[in-house]
Every structure is written in C-alpha cells, then in structure tokens.
Design a protein around this motif. Structure first.
Motif, mmCIF file in Angstrom:
data_model
loop_
_atom_site.group_PDB
_atom_site.id
_atom_site.type_symbol
_atom_site.label_atom_id
_atom_site.label_comp_id
_atom_site.label_asym_id
_atom_site.label_seq_id
_atom_site.Cartn_x
_atom_site.Cartn_y
_atom_site.Cartn_z
ATOM 1 N N ASP A 142 -33.277 -48.781 -38.529
ATOM 2 C CA ASP A 142 -32.803 -49.617 -38.723
ATOM 3 C C ASP A 142 -31.947 -49.712 -40.071
ATOM 4 O OD1 ASP A 142 -33.910 -50.699 -36.454
ATOM 5 O OD2 ASP A 142 -35.426 -51.853 -37.340
ATOM 6 N N GLY A 143 -32.616 -48.918 -40.513
ATOM 7 C CA GLY A 143 -31.173 -48.327 -41.799
ATOM 8 C C GLY A 143 -30.264 -47.321 -41.594
ATOM 9 N N LEU A 144 -30.274 -46.403 -40.631
ATOM 10 C CA LEU A 144 -28.944 -46.371 -40.078
ATOM 11 C C LEU A 144 -27.946 -47.069 -39.371
ATOM 12 C CD1 LEU A 144 -27.888 -42.722 -39.925
ATOM 13 C CD2 LEU A 144 -29.088 -42.639 -38.313
ATOM 14 N N HIS A 145 -28.860 -47.698 -38.483
ATOM 15 C CA HIS A 145 -28.160 -48.432 -37.562
ATOM 16 C C HIS A 145 -27.027 -49.507 -38.556
ATOM 17 C CE1 HIS A 145 -26.691 -50.947 -34.684
ATOM 18 N NE2 HIS A 145 -26.894 -49.850 -33.589
ATOM 19 N N ARG A 193 -25.783 -49.311 -41.753
ATOM 20 C CA ARG A 193 -24.967 -47.686 -42.657
ATOM 21 C C ARG A 193 -24.024 -47.841 -41.746
ATOM 22 N NH1 ARG A 193 -22.887 -46.852 -46.698
ATOM 23 N NH2 ARG A 193 -23.421 -45.514 -47.613
ATOM 24 N N LEU A 194 -24.952 -47.055 -40.516
ATOM 25 C CA LEU A 194 -23.104 -46.447 -39.542
ATOM 26 C C LEU A 194 -22.410 -47.852 -38.815
ATOM 27 C CD1 LEU A 194 -25.268 -44.159 -36.955
ATOM 28 C CD2 LEU A 194 -23.592 -43.622 -38.742
ATOM 29 N N THR A 195 -23.185 -48.569 -39.181
ATOM 30 C CA THR A 195 -21.472 -49.611 -38.678
ATOM 31 C C THR A 195 -21.051 -50.349 -39.942
ATOM 32 O OG1 THR A 195 -23.819 -50.923 -37.388
ATOM 33 C CG2 THR A 195 -22.373 -52.443 -37.100
ATOM 34 N N GLU A 196 -21.518 -50.245 -41.054
ATOM 35 C CA GLU A 196 -20.809 -50.568 -42.293
ATOM 36 C C GLU A 196 -19.770 -49.138 -42.531
ATOM 37 O OE1 GLU A 196 -22.458 -49.647 -46.488
ATOM 38 O OE2 GLU A 196 -23.563 -51.074 -45.163
ATOM 39 N N LEU A 197 -19.912 -48.195 -41.562
ATOM 40 C CA LEU A 197 -18.904 -46.719 -42.157
ATOM 41 C C LEU A 197 -17.688 -46.889 -40.964
ATOM 42 C CD1 LEU A 197 -21.076 -44.051 -42.740
ATOM 43 C CD2 LEU A 197 -19.620 -45.017 -44.418
ATOM 44 N N LEU A 198 -18.097 -47.034 -39.850
ATOM 45 C CA LEU A 198 -17.266 -46.942 -38.307
ATOM 46 C C LEU A 198 -16.393 -48.866 -38.502
ATOM 47 C CD1 LEU A 198 -20.396 -46.667 -35.496
ATOM 48 C CD2 LEU A 198 -18.067 -45.141 -36.662
ATOM 49 N N LYS A 199 -16.782 -49.425 -39.445
ATOM 50 C CA LYS A 199 -15.575 -50.440 -39.828
ATOM 51 C C LYS A 199 -14.760 -50.378 -40.644
ATOM 52 C CE LYS A 199 -19.068 -54.469 -39.517
ATOM 53 N NZ LYS A 199 -19.057 -55.229 -39.849
ATOM 54 N N LYS A 200 -14.784 -49.518 -40.691
ATOM 55 C CA LYS A 200 -13.980 -48.868 -42.515
ATOM 56 C C LYS A 200 -13.389 -47.991 -42.224
ATOM 57 C CE LYS A 200 -16.609 -49.847 -47.172
ATOM 58 N NZ LYS A 200 -17.259 -49.478 -47.940
ATOM 59 N N TYR A 201 -13.892 -46.847 -40.755
ATOM 60 C CA TYR A 201 -13.203 -44.858 -40.789
ATOM 61 C C TYR A 201 -13.609 -45.371 -39.183
ATOM 62 C CZ TYR A 201 -14.493 -44.800 -45.880
ATOM 63 O OH TYR A 201 -14.730 -44.580 -46.927
ATOM 64 N N ALA A 224 -32.082 -39.494 -34.901
ATOM 65 C CA ALA A 224 -32.249 -39.786 -35.918
ATOM 66 C C ALA A 224 -32.430 -41.287 -35.619
ATOM 67 C CB ALA A 224 -31.338 -40.344 -37.053
ATOM 68 N N LEU A 225 -31.552 -41.678 -34.844
ATOM 69 C CA LEU A 225 -31.839 -43.468 -33.972
ATOM 70 C C LEU A 225 -33.058 -43.079 -33.605
ATOM 71 C CD1 LEU A 225 -28.096 -43.948 -33.195
ATOM 72 C CD2 LEU A 225 -29.422 -45.479 -34.484
ATOM 73 N N LYS A 226 -33.523 -42.516 -33.022
ATOM 74 C CA LYS A 226 -34.687 -42.133 -32.164
ATOM 75 C C LYS A 226 -35.904 -42.037 -32.976
ATOM 76 C CE LYS A 226 -35.675 -39.301 -28.602
ATOM 77 N NZ LYS A 226 -34.827 -39.378 -26.816
ATOM 78 N N ASP A 227 -36.004 -42.102 -33.792
ATOM 79 C CA ASP A 227 -36.902 -42.314 -34.980
ATOM 80 C C ASP A 227 -37.089 -43.609 -35.349
ATOM 81 O OD1 ASP A 227 -38.931 -42.551 -36.875
ATOM 82 O OD2 ASP A 227 -38.566 -40.445 -37.758
ATOM 83 N N LYS A 228 -38.244 -44.266 -35.765
ATOM 84 C CA LYS A 228 -38.598 -46.446 -35.712
ATOM 85 C C LYS A 228 -37.929 -46.074 -37.209
ATOM 86 C CE LYS A 228 -40.569 -48.018 -31.838
ATOM 87 N NZ LYS A 228 -41.798 -47.349 -31.251
ATOM 88 N N ALA A 229 -38.461 -44.856 -37.676
ATOM 89 C CA ALA A 229 -39.394 -45.507 -39.217
ATOM 90 C C ALA A 229 -37.372 -45.462 -39.998
ATOM 91 C CB ALA A 229 -39.748 -43.835 -39.420
ATOM 92 N N ILE A 230 -36.199 -44.868 -39.245
ATOM 93 C CA ILE A 230 -35.433 -45.015 -40.711
ATOM 94 C C ILE A 230 -34.070 -45.547 -39.161
ATOM 95 C CG2 ILE A 230 -35.619 -42.930 -42.025
ATOM 96 C CD1 ILE A 230 -33.328 -41.948 -39.934
#
Ligand code: UTP
Length: 292
Positions: A279-282, A284-292, A271-277
């Motif tokens: 930035d959004g995924l990145h 969201r993941l950064t947000e989640l990784l801060k919490k968990y 998913a990170l290799k697909d430009k279409a998604i």
C-alpha cells in the motif's frame, strides 16, 4: 530422459549495469529483497533441479558465498531472536548443491556454456539459465522446456515475442508452429538488423535452454560470431539443422535484469506482491507518476 543439472553462466562483465556492477556482480544486485541470481536458482529448484553449475569468474565469488552458510550472521540473528530472518538466510544455503567453474576469459555466452562440458557431458540433457534473466509464473520457464525435451528427446529453447524494432537485441528464431506456442526451428540469427530477421520473425530467444551434450561438439568448433564472441546461438543453429530443435513460447512474466527499465520493473513487481509494503509503495508510485 533425466535432466538433473542446470548451468547458470554469471561470468559476463555486465557493462549495461555499470557503475552499479563495478565491484558487485550484476547478478547480486537486489530485486526487492533478494539478489537477481537467487530468483533464477529458485526457478531451477521449482523445476525439480538441485545441482546448479555456476560459470563464474574471479570477481564473482559473492555469488557462491550467497548460497553457502554464514555461521556468524546466523548466530547473531539467533541471539537476537530474529527467527524469520534466520530462516530466510539459512534456507538460501540449503537450497542447492553448488558447483563452480571459472571462465578465465570472457569470450561470450557460448564459451561460458562450453566451460561446463566436463560436468554435464554424460547427462542425457541439461538446463541452461542465463543468470540475469528472470521468468515467473506457474509452470513457466525452464520446466516447460524440461517437459518438452523429456517428451520428444529434442533439445528445446525458450522464446518470446518482441516488438519488430527490438529484434536487433536478441537471437531471433524462425520455425514451423507444430502445436500452439511450439515451433520446429528452421532458422536462427543472433541480433539481426531491424527488418532483416529470418522470415520477418519476431520470436526472440530468452535465457532458458534444455540441451543435449552434443552442443559441445558445435561449441568447440565455433568461431567468434557477432561482437567477436563465441555465440551460443550459432552453435544452437548448427545443432538444430543436424538434429532438430524445438522453440517454446515461455509463459509468465519475463524481466531482463541487465536492462535498467526491466530491472526496476521487476523490483516494483515483487515489492507490490508483498502485502507488507504494497500500500505504501502503491501510493508513493501514484504520486510520482502524476509528476513525471
Ligand atoms: P550478457 O549478454 O548479459 O553479457 O550475457 P554481460 O557481459 O554479462 O552483460 P552486458 O551486456 O555487458 O551488460 C548473458 C549471460 O551470459 C553470461 C553473463 O554473466 C550473463 O549471465 N556471460 C556472458 C558469461 O558467463 N560469460 C561471457 O563471456 C559472457
């Protein structure tokens, strides 16, 4: 030496993937937007092989269907002018010649490979790709073995280094390094206990092989090994002792899609290799990784 066919065993129960795999073959679970097995077939195609032999069972017909035309769906996409999706769906049906063989009892990977005997026995050599094992990277995976076997005439198997406390999950190979990343196999044990790997080796067999049809003689005479299954590793070691065998370190990234952490990592990787998604995924993941 010509290598024209690849055998992809997909008949296992996939217990590690339950309950997701209760009614869906684990090889059909998605990695980002494609099923696991499509990545494996695409690697075969990149290696120049079009003839794919699936070793399957009565509950896995979704796999063969995936590589066939779906005329109704294509007509719907055509009418809706969804050209890109239509192209993607159509291309999957065109990518390979599919040959299916039933493994009527799930007696292990070695037994699954034996089911392919009548289809590949007259070939010089053939590939085996485990249906839930993904390898990506330029010139990585099956193609490395195809080159090695074509050059030497010897069967070859894919390996990678694993941490010492994980050797009990793999077939482990010991050997003499004859050139960087290439080993002449001298020992092989399926899932050794931690601390008991041959010669302290941490070289694990991954799901890529190029074998000569001699392997069938060994599989036919094999007795159940680790876990009561007909193990491919046991037959491979007998073949290695009698005729010689090379183990080749796989390049690129490897994911075992039958393991949840690896499966999810593969999803994120693609998913990170697909430009279409991306930035959004990145974010969201950064947000989640801060919490968990
Ligand atoms: P696995 O070791 O992943 O076994 O098999 P499995 O039964 O599918 O899964 P778990 O361990 O219970 O979660 C490696 C490959 O060999 C195939 C599987 O489909 C998988 O692609 N296989 C295994 C067969 O085709 N037949 C068998 O009898 C066993």
């Amino acid at each position: 030496m010509k290598i024209r066919k690849v055998v992809i065993p997909v008949a296992g129960w996939g217990t590690r993937s339950l309950p997701a795999s209760k009614n869906i073959p684990k090889e059909m679970l998605p990695i980002y937007n494609k099923p696991v097995v499509q990545y494996v077939v695409e690697e075969a195609i990149r290696s120049g092989i079009k003839d794919v032999v699936f070793i399957t069972n009565r509950d896995k017909s979704a796999i063969e269907d995936h590589f066939d035309y779906n005329h109704q769906l294509e007509a719907v996409l055509d009418r809706a002018n969804k050209t890109e999706l239509l192209g993607a769906v159509h291309a999957v049906a065109e990518m390979a010649n599919i040959i299916s063989i039933r493994q009527k009892k799930q007696l292990g990977l070695g037994h699954a490979v034996l089911m392919a005997k009548e289809v590949v026995r007259y070939d010089d050599a053939f590939g085996i790709m485990v249906g839930d094992d993904l390898i990506f990277g330029e010139d990585a995976g099956l193609v490395q073995l195809m080159k090695m076997t074509a050059e030497t005439g010897l069967p070859s198997i894919g390996i990678m280094e694993v941490p010492d406390d994980k050797v009990n999950r793999y077939g482990i190979v010991a050997g003499e390094e004859t050139s960087p990343g290439v080993y002449k196999v001298t020992d092989m044990v399926e899932k050794p206990e931690i601390g008991k790997a041959p010669k302290g080796s941490n070289l694990a067999i991954v799901g890529r092989y190029v074998l000569t049809p001699e392997i069938f003689d060994y599989l036919e005479n094999a007795t159940p090994g680790h876990g009561g299954e007909i193990q491919l590793t046991d037959a491979l070691f007998s073949l290695a002792k009698d005729k010689g065998m090379l183990a080749v370190k796989m390049k690129g990234h490897r994911f075992d899609a039958g393991d949840w952490a690896e499966y999810l990592s593969a999803n994120i990787y693609f998913a990170l290799k697909d430009k279409a998604i991306r930035d959004g995924l990145h974010s969201r993941l950064t947000e989640l990784l801060k919490k968990y």
